[in-house]
Design a protein around this motif. Sequence first.
Motif, short mmCIF file in Angstrom:
data_model
loop_
_atom_site.label_atom_id
_atom_site.label_comp_id
_atom_site.label_asym_id
_atom_site.label_seq_id
_atom_site.Cartn_x
_atom_site.Cartn_y
_atom_site.Cartn_z
N ARG A 329 0.83 -1.22 0.00
CA ARG A 329 0.00 0.00 0.00
C ARG A 329 0.85 1.26 0.00
O ARG A 329 0.62 2.18 -0.78
CB ARG A 329 -0.95 -0.02 1.21
CG ARG A 329 -1.64 1.31 1.49
CD ARG A 329 -2.47 1.80 0.33
NE ARG A 329 -2.98 3.14 0.56
CZ ARG A 329 -2.35 4.27 0.24
NH1 ARG A 329 -1.14 4.23 -0.33
NH2 ARG A 329 -2.90 5.45 0.47
N HIS A 377 -7.42 6.38 1.02
CA HIS A 377 -7.97 6.18 2.36
C HIS A 377 -9.49 6.08 2.29
O HIS A 377 -10.21 7.05 2.53
CB HIS A 377 -7.52 7.35 3.25
CG HIS A 377 -6.09 7.74 3.00
ND1 HIS A 377 -5.02 6.95 3.37
CD2 HIS A 377 -5.54 8.79 2.35
CE1 HIS A 377 -3.89 7.51 3.00
NE2 HIS A 377 -4.16 8.63 2.36
N HIS A 384 -7.04 8.75 -3.95
CA HIS A 384 -5.99 9.37 -4.75
C HIS A 384 -6.12 8.84 -6.18
O HIS A 384 -6.20 7.62 -6.37
CB HIS A 384 -4.62 9.03 -4.19
CG HIS A 384 -4.41 9.50 -2.78
ND1 HIS A 384 -4.85 10.71 -2.31
CD2 HIS A 384 -3.81 8.91 -1.73
CE1 HIS A 384 -4.54 10.85 -1.04
NE2 HIS A 384 -3.91 9.77 -0.66
N GLU A 422 -6.03 15.79 1.71
CA GLU A 422 -4.83 15.87 2.57
C GLU A 422 -3.60 16.48 1.87
O GLU A 422 -2.68 16.92 2.54
CB GLU A 422 -4.46 14.48 3.09
CG GLU A 422 -4.27 13.45 1.99
CD GLU A 422 -3.91 12.07 2.48
OE1 GLU A 422 -4.18 11.71 3.65
OE2 GLU A 422 -3.33 11.32 1.67
N HIS A 423 -3.57 16.50 0.54
CA HIS A 423 -2.35 16.97 -0.15
C HIS A 423 -2.31 18.48 -0.31
O HIS A 423 -1.27 19.03 -0.67
CB HIS A 423 -2.22 16.30 -1.53
CG HIS A 423 -2.09 14.83 -1.45
ND1 HIS A 423 -2.25 14.00 -2.54
CD2 HIS A 423 -1.83 14.01 -0.40
CE1 HIS A 423 -2.08 12.74 -2.16
NE2 HIS A 423 -1.83 12.73 -0.87
ZN ZN Z 1 -2.83 9.63 1.14
#
Ligand code: ZN
Length: 466
Positions: A329, A377, A384, A422-423
Amino acid sequence: MDYKALNATDIKYFENFLNEHQIITDKTSLNKYGRDYTEDLFFEPSAVLIPENVNEISQIMKYCNEHLIPVTPRGSGTGLSGGCLPVKKGIVLSLERFNKILSIDTENYQAIVEPGVINEDLQNKVQAFKMFYPPDPASKGSCTLGGNVAHSSGGPRCVKYGTTRDYVLNLEVVLPNGEIIQTGANVLKNSTGYNLTQLMVGSEGTLGIVTKITLKLLPYPSFNTLLMAAFDSALDACRCVPAILNAGIIPSALEFMDKRGVELSTNSHQIGFDTNQGNAYLLIEVDAFDADYLMPQCEKIYEVLEQHNVKNILIAEDAATKEKFWKIRRSIGEVVKKLSIYKEEDTVVTRGNLPEIYDYINFLSKEYGFDCICYGHAGDGNLHVNILKQNMSDEKWEQELPKAIRLLFEKCKALGGTISGEHGIGLVQKPYLDVVFQPIHFHLMKGIKSIFDPNNILNPDKIFNN
Ligand code: ZN
Ligand code: 2HG
């Protein structure tokens, strides 16, 4: 804004209080500071300064603010939206020497760290005291806690434990004019005026430079079991996600991987894993303070998986198998990026809408003729999407693909989501911010930026054009 180009007089000023190892101007060394993990972007800075204490940062900022020299803060450059790229040249201010864990407080379950500390180093250090710092980005072995604060970084364990934002109690920050402030207090509850600490978290280095971070810790859950569930249908895998939570289980990780991602990762690292078990996989971890609580959670999860046509379930109870599954992962991102020039989208929707967003990604992939690999996630509804250029024409890559990305983000919004889980927005997601924000939002955010950074010298033109 007319910035001043850095010149020899400026360097002479910095030489008054920085030594030769703290000032970089040679092109070869500058090169790495002009890149991060975002696509194939490069912006060369005029110089890199590597301060060793907060007063040096304060002096740098005071000078640059007065002389209109842009400053771009940088942790370890693992960002995925271009947030630490010096797009207006000027100075990259590297926090690499702010790498000390200053204190671990076992009575109050807190750690005070400098922003250049590597995420996993803190995790390992506190685990020795049976304490836990949960936020665990895929890049935890190389990303810094300062960069995690800048993006409110996530990672697999956020589905149960929350993101970086949920662990930041207080920050020492150098403002663009050189002033040094504490944003909050080292307490678990704080309702004292506007929350400047939380405003700094996720501000991507545009409001101030974080020089100290007070983090909340938890007791370490010593026991865990990891399941790898294989599905013929990716939509069945996605449908399991809300069903697991509705079965009353909060897994400590609930990750989705498509077949291509698993194949790439296992082949690239010669990991012994049969990738023909399915077309999509869920990696599910349950943890507990008492080993007896693991199997009851797993049994409930098995039921849900079976109700959703799972093809095979592998259980990892020994460390080696757990490590193998996590390596599959955690390596996908880096392996995919070696395959081709790429654009990475960090979509996030309500987790019940995962099947729909996954379906739409595949529709766009066919409609616009691009290849993509999906993983992420699932428990957070955060998928993603790595879009691969491969042999796509430059014209299509630069003109057509942005239209598909905009449609993808419009779908995310329609499904109750947004354009980054999150990015962050940084440089590359700026063109799409209007999908989720109206003029009033830009007015408010630019107002905040102008209060913190009236001369707009700190990480300019990130998140939105100033
Ligand atoms: Zn991530
Ligand atoms: C992950 O969850 C990271 O794997 C993305 O957030 C890493 O795509 C990457 O490079």
